[in-house]
Design an enzyme around this catalytic site. Structure first.
Site, short mmCIF file in Angstrom:
data_model
loop_
_atom_site.label_atom_id
_atom_site.label_comp_id
_atom_site.label_asym_id
_atom_site.label_seq_id
_atom_site.Cartn_x
_atom_site.Cartn_y
_atom_site.Cartn_z
N ASP A 109 -4.31 30.75 -14.59
CA ASP A 109 -3.35 31.51 -15.39
C ASP A 109 -2.77 30.55 -16.42
OD1 ASP A 109 -0.27 33.33 -14.52
OD2 ASP A 109 -1.08 32.67 -16.44
N GLY B 105 -2.69 41.90 -21.37
CA GLY B 105 -3.49 40.69 -21.18
C GLY B 105 -2.70 39.40 -21.18
N ASP C 245 -1.26 37.99 -23.62
CA ASP C 245 -0.04 38.16 -24.43
C ASP C 245 1.10 38.61 -23.52
OD1 ASP C 245 0.60 40.15 -27.48
OD2 ASP C 245 1.58 38.37 -26.67
N SER D 38 -10.00 37.09 -27.71
CA SER D 38 -10.73 38.31 -28.11
C SER D 38 -11.68 38.87 -27.07
CB SER D 38 -11.51 38.09 -29.42
OG SER D 38 -10.64 38.21 -30.53
N THR D 39 -11.84 38.20 -25.92
CA THR D 39 -12.86 38.66 -24.95
C THR D 39 -12.31 39.69 -23.97
OG1 THR D 39 -12.36 36.91 -23.34
CG2 THR D 39 -13.98 36.40 -25.06
N TYR E 202 -9.95 43.08 -26.94
CA TYR E 202 -10.61 43.14 -28.27
C TYR E 202 -12.13 43.18 -28.17
CZ TYR E 202 -6.28 42.69 -30.95
OH TYR E 202 -5.04 42.92 -31.53
N1 APR Z 1 -4.32 33.35 -18.33
C1 APR Z 1 -5.53 33.07 -18.90
N2 APR Z 1 -6.35 34.01 -19.40
C2 APR Z 1 -5.94 35.30 -19.29
C3 APR Z 1 -4.70 35.68 -18.70
C4 APR Z 1 -3.88 34.64 -18.21
N3 APR Z 1 -2.69 34.88 -17.65
N4 APR Z 1 -4.60 37.04 -18.77
C5 APR Z 1 -5.73 37.49 -19.35
N5 APR Z 1 -6.54 36.46 -19.66
C6 APR Z 1 -7.85 36.46 -20.30
C7 APR Z 1 -8.65 37.73 -20.21
O1 APR Z 1 -9.35 37.80 -18.97
C8 APR Z 1 -9.60 37.55 -21.39
O2 APR Z 1 -10.71 36.75 -20.97
O3 APR Z 1 -7.63 36.28 -21.69
C9 APR Z 1 -8.78 36.73 -22.40
C10 APR Z 1 -8.31 37.51 -23.61
O4 APR Z 1 -8.01 38.85 -23.21
P1 APR Z 1 -6.75 39.66 -23.82
O5 APR Z 1 -5.52 39.08 -23.27
O6 APR Z 1 -7.03 41.10 -23.59
O7 APR Z 1 -6.75 39.31 -25.38
P2 APR Z 1 -7.71 39.85 -26.55
O8 APR Z 1 -9.03 40.31 -26.04
O9 APR Z 1 -7.68 38.77 -27.57
O10 APR Z 1 -6.95 41.14 -27.07
C11 APR Z 1 -5.70 40.94 -27.70
O11 APR Z 1 -4.64 42.44 -26.22
O12 APR Z 1 -2.90 41.90 -24.87
C12 APR Z 1 -3.22 42.49 -26.05
O13 APR Z 1 -1.31 42.11 -27.45
C13 APR Z 1 -2.66 41.74 -27.22
O14 APR Z 1 -3.23 43.44 -28.77
C14 APR Z 1 -3.59 42.16 -28.30
C15 APR Z 1 -4.93 42.24 -27.58
#
Ligand code: APR
Length: 183
Positions: free
Chosen positions: A16, A38, A40, A127-128, A131
């Site tokens: 995390d 996610g 964020d 983005s994985t 997005y």
């Molecule tokens: N620590 C590390 N990695 C994480 C965590 C965490 N606590 N939570 C999620 N992830 C990973 C996910 O498994 C994925 O591999 O982060 C990666 C990016 O996923 P997202 O968080 O969905 O971000 P993204 O694909 O860039 O989409 C961005 O999602 O959360 C919203 O506000 C954000 O609109 C934006 C969009």
């Protein structure tokens, strides 16, 4: 898994990102910069309201952060010192310049960290998730971009950590890094 690109330590970890004690963690944000799901959501939850307040300062209401761009805020209650927020590309099939935008996310985060004198940085897999960027394409691109930055700017960043939330991504990333190291 640990390796080196030039003199920068590269660490792949499952975990995390909100728990990482580094100078900067990177947030995969959206253009509105008011939180989300996610990583964020995890960063805002763990870091507390100070992060959102700072987001409102750096990206005021009525403005937005363009894909590929970066801003820095407080890390609030997180163990990191700051959060670098970037907006990754939404995957649209690969023919809309998504790779260039994703590369800019990593490059701009590294340059912003370097310009702020930060030495250790942790990235999520931008983005994985929501997005939809195919993980293997995004992972390989990230490793190539980070290696090129470290080659061109040696000894600027001491350590880059790549944090994968699940085991499958972590395992895949280790395979990509091994392939890169044998290139
Ligand atoms: N620590 C590390 N990695 C994480 C965590 C965490 N606590 N939570 C999620 N992830 C990973 C996910 O498994 C994925 O591999 O982060 C990666 C990016 O996923 P997202 O968080 O969905 O971000 P993204 O694909 O860039 O989409 C961005 O999602 O959360 C919203 O506000 C954000 O609109 C934006 C969009």
């Amino acid at each position: 898994m640990v390796t080196r690109f030039a003199s920068t330590r590269i660490v792949l970890k499952q975990g995390d990102i909100t728990r990482e004690k580094v100078d900067a963690i990177v947030n995969a944000a959206n253009s509105h910069m008011r939180g989300g799901g996610g990583v964020d959501g995890a960063i805002h939850r763990a870091g507390g309201p100070a992060i959102l307040e700072d987001c409102k300062r750096v990206v005021p209401d009525g403005t937005s952060l363009a894909p590929g761009k970066v801003v820095m805020t407080t890390a609030g209650q997180l163990p990191a010192r700051v959060v670098i927020h970037t907006v990754g590309p939404v995957w649209a099939g690969g023919s809309q310049g998504e790779d260039e935008t994703l590369a800019l996310c990593y490059i701009n985060c590294l340059h912003l960290a370097a310009s702020a004198g930060l030495k250790t940085l942790a990235f999520p897999a931008i983005s994985t998730g929501v997005y939809g960027y195919p993980f293997d394409l995004a992972c390989s691109l990230a490793l190539h971009v980070i290696r090129e930055f470290c080659r061109v700017h040696p000894a600027v960043i001491e350590e880059v950590r790549l944090i994968y939330f699940n085991q499958a991504d972590h395992q895949a990333a280790k395979t990509h890094l091994s392939a890169l190291n044998s290139e």
